[in-house]
Motif scaffolding. Sequence first.
Motif, PDB file in Angstrom:
ATOM      1  N   TYR A  50       0.809  -1.211   0.000  1.00  0.00           N
ATOM      2  CA  TYR A  50       0.000   0.000   0.000  1.00  0.00           C
ATOM      3  C   TYR A  50       0.843   1.262   0.000  1.00  0.00           C
ATOM      4  CZ  TYR A  50      -3.282  -3.519   1.750  1.00  0.00           C
ATOM      5  OH  TYR A  50      -4.039  -4.651   1.916  1.00  0.00           O
ATOM      6  N   VAL A  51       0.393   2.226  -0.753  1.00  0.00           N
ATOM      7  CA  VAL A  51       1.015   3.545  -0.743  1.00  0.00           C
ATOM      8  C   VAL A  51       0.423   4.391   0.370  1.00  0.00           C
ATOM      9  CG1 VAL A  51       1.389   5.657  -2.091  1.00  0.00           C
ATOM     10  CG2 VAL A  51       1.558   3.421  -3.194  1.00  0.00           C
ATOM     11  N   GLY A  52      -0.850   4.174   0.691  1.00  0.00           N
ATOM     12  CA  GLY A  52      -1.475   4.879   1.807  1.00  0.00           C
ATOM     13  C   GLY A  52      -2.022   6.242   1.456  1.00  0.00           C
ATOM     14  N   ILE A  53      -2.316   6.478   0.177  1.00  0.00           N
ATOM     15  CA  ILE A  53      -2.869   7.759  -0.264  1.00  0.00           C
ATOM     16  C   ILE A  53      -4.266   7.524  -0.820  1.00  0.00           C
ATOM     17  CG2 ILE A  53      -2.632   9.648  -1.924  1.00  0.00           C
ATOM     18  CD1 ILE A  53       0.374   9.369  -1.678  1.00  0.00           C
ATOM     19  N   ASN A  54      -5.213   8.334  -0.399  1.00  0.00           N
ATOM     20  CA  ASN A  54      -6.602   8.192  -0.822  1.00  0.00           C
ATOM     21  C   ASN A  54      -6.861   9.004  -2.094  1.00  0.00           C
ATOM     22  OD1 ASN A  54      -7.147   6.674   1.559  1.00  0.00           O
ATOM     23  ND2 ASN A  54      -7.280   8.609   2.686  1.00  0.00           N
ATOM     24  N   ASP A 281      -8.577  -4.790   4.395  1.00  0.00           N
ATOM     25  CA  ASP A 281      -7.498  -5.426   5.149  1.00  0.00           C
ATOM     26  C   ASP A 281      -7.627  -5.079   6.626  1.00  0.00           C
ATOM     27  OD1 ASP A 281      -5.141  -6.423   6.178  1.00  0.00           O
ATOM     28  OD2 ASP A 281      -3.884  -5.648   4.558  1.00  0.00           O
ATOM     29  N   VAL A 282      -8.008  -6.056   7.463  1.00  0.00           N
ATOM     30  CA  VAL A 282      -8.253  -5.769   8.882  1.00  0.00           C
ATOM     31  C   VAL A 282      -6.963  -5.612   9.663  1.00  0.00           C
ATOM     32  CG1 VAL A 282     -10.505  -6.894   8.874  1.00  0.00           C
ATOM     33  CG2 VAL A 282      -8.456  -8.235   9.435  1.00  0.00           C
ATOM     34  N   SER A 283      -5.803  -5.836   9.028  1.00  0.00           N
ATOM     35  CA  SER A 283      -4.555  -5.512   9.694  1.00  0.00           C
ATOM     36  C   SER A 283      -4.224  -4.031   9.543  1.00  0.00           C
ATOM     37  CB  SER A 283      -3.405  -6.352   9.114  1.00  0.00           C
ATOM     38  OG  SER A 283      -3.111  -5.965   7.774  1.00  0.00           O
ATOM     39  N   GLN A 284      -5.003  -3.320   8.748  1.00  0.00           N
ATOM     40  CA  GLN A 284      -4.830  -1.891   8.522  1.00  0.00           C
ATOM     41  C   GLN A 284      -5.980  -1.114   9.158  1.00  0.00           C
ATOM     42  OE1 GLN A 284      -2.266  -0.391   6.264  1.00  0.00           O
ATOM     43  NE2 GLN A 284      -1.375  -2.368   6.795  1.00  0.00           N
ATOM     44  N   PRO A 285      -5.728   0.099   9.631  1.00  0.00           N
ATOM     45  CA  PRO A 285      -6.863   0.918  10.096  1.00  0.00           C
ATOM     46  C   PRO A 285      -7.716   1.349   8.920  1.00  0.00           C
ATOM     47  CG  PRO A 285      -4.857   2.223  10.019  1.00  0.00           C
ATOM     48  CD  PRO A 285      -4.437   0.808   9.728  1.00  0.00           C
ATOM     49  N   LEU A 286      -8.932   1.754   9.186  1.00  0.00           N
ATOM     50  CA  LEU A 286      -9.797   2.272   8.131  1.00  0.00           C
ATOM     51  C   LEU A 286      -9.135   3.459   7.445  1.00  0.00           C
ATOM     52  CD1 LEU A 286     -13.261   2.250   9.971  1.00  0.00           C
ATOM     53  CD2 LEU A 286     -12.633   0.824   8.007  1.00  0.00           C
ATOM     54  N   PRO A 287      -9.301   3.607   6.145  1.00  0.00           N
ATOM     55  CA  PRO A 287      -8.764   4.792   5.464  1.00  0.00           C
ATOM     56  C   PRO A 287      -9.242   6.071   6.156  1.00  0.00           C
ATOM     57  CG  PRO A 287      -9.542   3.204   3.861  1.00  0.00           C
ATOM     58  CD  PRO A 287      -9.969   2.689   5.206  1.00  0.00           C
ATOM     59  N   ASP A 288      -8.342   7.006   6.304  1.00  0.00           N
ATOM     60  CA  ASP A 288      -8.653   8.243   7.030  1.00  0.00           C
ATOM     61  C   ASP A 288      -9.328   9.228   6.083  1.00  0.00           C
ATOM     62  OD1 ASP A 288      -8.868  10.274   8.800  1.00  0.00           O
ATOM     63  OD2 ASP A 288      -6.738  10.347   9.338  1.00  0.00           O
ATOM     64  N   ILE A 289     -10.618   8.984   5.823  1.00  0.00           N
ATOM     65  CA  ILE A 289     -11.410   9.841   4.948  1.00  0.00           C
ATOM     66  C   ILE A 289     -12.610  10.371   5.722  1.00  0.00           C
ATOM     67  CG2 ILE A 289     -10.691   8.665   2.830  1.00  0.00           C
ATOM     68  CD1 ILE A 289     -13.320   7.130   2.875  1.00  0.00           C
ATOM     69  N   ASP A 299     -14.466   0.210  14.777  1.00  0.00           N
ATOM     70  CA  ASP A 299     -13.636  -0.827  14.168  1.00  0.00           C
ATOM     71  C   ASP A 299     -12.466  -1.143  15.097  1.00  0.00           C
ATOM     72  OD1 ASP A 299     -12.780  -2.379  11.624  1.00  0.00           O
ATOM     73  OD2 ASP A 299     -11.002  -1.191  12.134  1.00  0.00           O
ATOM     74  N   PRO A 300     -12.287  -2.412  15.504  1.00  0.00           N
ATOM     75  CA  PRO A 300     -11.260  -2.736  16.507  1.00  0.00           C
ATOM     76  C   PRO A 300      -9.843  -2.312  16.118  1.00  0.00           C
ATOM     77  CG  PRO A 300     -12.775  -4.566  16.225  1.00  0.00           C
ATOM     78  CD  PRO A 300     -13.119  -3.580  15.161  1.00  0.00           C
ATOM     79  N   THR A 301      -9.411  -2.626  14.903  1.00  0.00           N
ATOM     80  CA  THR A 301      -8.051  -2.271  14.495  1.00  0.00           C
ATOM     81  C   THR A 301      -7.864  -0.763  14.476  1.00  0.00           C
ATOM     82  OG1 THR A 301      -7.841  -4.273  13.138  1.00  0.00           O
ATOM     83  CG2 THR A 301      -6.346  -2.453  12.642  1.00  0.00           C
ATOM     84  N   THR A 302      -8.846  -0.057  13.935  1.00  0.00           N
ATOM     85  CA  THR A 302      -8.753   1.397  13.838  1.00  0.00           C
ATOM     86  C   THR A 302      -8.791   2.043  15.214  1.00  0.00           C
ATOM     87  OG1 THR A 302      -9.953   1.212  11.744  1.00  0.00           O
ATOM     88  CG2 THR A 302      -9.713   3.408  12.677  1.00  0.00           C
ATOM     89  N   PRO A 395       6.033  -7.288   3.227  1.00  0.00           N
ATOM     90  CA  PRO A 395       6.704  -6.061   3.658  1.00  0.00           C
ATOM     91  C   PRO A 395       5.840  -5.247   4.596  1.00  0.00           C
ATOM     92  CG  PRO A 395       5.802  -5.771   1.474  1.00  0.00           C
ATOM     93  CD  PRO A 395       5.556  -7.202   1.849  1.00  0.00           C
ATOM     94  N   GLN A 396       6.488  -4.400   5.319  1.00  0.00           N
ATOM     95  CA  GLN A 396       5.750  -3.493   6.202  1.00  0.00           C
ATOM     96  C   GLN A 396       5.069  -2.447   5.355  1.00  0.00           C
ATOM     97  OE1 GLN A 396       5.268  -3.648   9.495  1.00  0.00           O
ATOM     98  NE2 GLN A 396       3.914  -1.900   9.342  1.00  0.00           N
ATOM     99  N   ASN A 397       3.744  -2.527   5.273  1.00  0.00           N
ATOM    100  CA  ASN A 397       3.013  -1.561   4.457  1.00  0.00           C
ATOM    101  C   ASN A 397       2.959  -0.223   5.156  1.00  0.00           C
ATOM    102  OD1 ASN A 397       2.219  -2.993   2.154  1.00  0.00           O
ATOM    103  ND2 ASN A 397       0.662  -4.086   3.334  1.00  0.00           N
TER     104      ASN A 397
END
Length: 402
Positions: A50-54, A281-289, A299-302, A395-397
């Motif tokens: 992931y690049v992590g950009i919305n 991907d539940v290992s990632q927080p929800l997109p920050d939008i 959401d537990p992860t977030t 890899p570490q996303n």
Amino acid sequence: MSSTEQPQDHYAETAFRADAIPRQTPPPEKSVWGKLGSNFDVARLPWGHYVGINPSEFEYEYSGGWYRDYEYMGEHDFHDFNHINELRWSKFVDEDISLVYRFFRFWFVVISHGFSFIASGGGKGGGWFFSAIGVFVLLLLLTSAFWVNPDEPFPYDGLLVPLSFFLICGVATVFKTLFEKHSIRFYKSNQNWSDDVAFCRRSGLVKSFQGNFPFYEFDAFIEMAADMKGNQRHTLKVRHRYPQFSKDKHSGLPMEFTFPTDTGSIAERYAMWDMLGRYMDVSQPLPDIPRLEPFRHLDPTTKAFDEAGKRGRPATYWRDLYAKASEQELKQWREEHRQVVDAAPWGSRPDLMAQSVPGYGDSYTAEPEDVNAYGRFPSKSDRFVERAEANDAFPQNKRDSD
């Protein structure tokens, strides 16, 4: 289904994690999946890394539309009214209205939006074009009258043509303004986003009328279409890799979903796929939008991500920003964000799915480092390279930072 009816402390065993994609079978040789998917596909987008950009699309970054909905609905009703929440990203609306109403509403929207002087987002609408036609017709009448009989008095009746155009477009502008301001009053009771056709974060499943399938069985494609003038239009399609299990019984076509993005660059399509992957991907927080901010604590992860201070923003960051920002400021921020999307390193990234689907990597074609090169004629400055190999270790996303 309301969030209060769902368990808040765990995910289903089928939940998607990019570092735990299971081994899968190759797609059928004679399927439409093939090398790219169809004759209109120009690229297949990579999984993971992931690049992590919305994306900059109006529903996700810097537009006041979501905030108007949120203010009117209130936090509780907004959860189910919104097409995306911490449980599902819905792709189907089930409206409890008659076909007659749908017919008249369709033409009301077409006319009011097509002839309005203002377009969505504050731009110029079609009303200016039609009014220009009216002025052009008046000039033709005046020119003809002058050359045929210059002694005749001024043809004031000809003024009715542009005035009629201006009147129609003016009324359309009023109707469009009222519709955008008050349409939510109708949709509050009738716009029911379906939980049965949706990308579901907690379960990792994509639900549809053809059945429910794991998210990792889908691939993203950039599909190109052209109009009669040769102008290209690119769309993000998310298509099921195994159409023998999901194709439509009537059309025979494979199951696919279209995700609308900003009308700008192809990089926006990459950003949309990146955001969808992080959403599932539940290992990632929800997109920050903005549209997901009211549900981050559900959401537990977030929730754990935010409580650890990794978000780096107040809990009501987006809500407070929109409450104070002007439309001009939002427009400026949108343009700045588009530049961020275009400059992101989308091209030539490894693809995690190549480790899980035999022969998956053999179907690649060279990809430009600047993915926007797909939308223009290649030049000497465009560098096309083979996609890098995916590492055996995940890899570490990059976490959401935008």
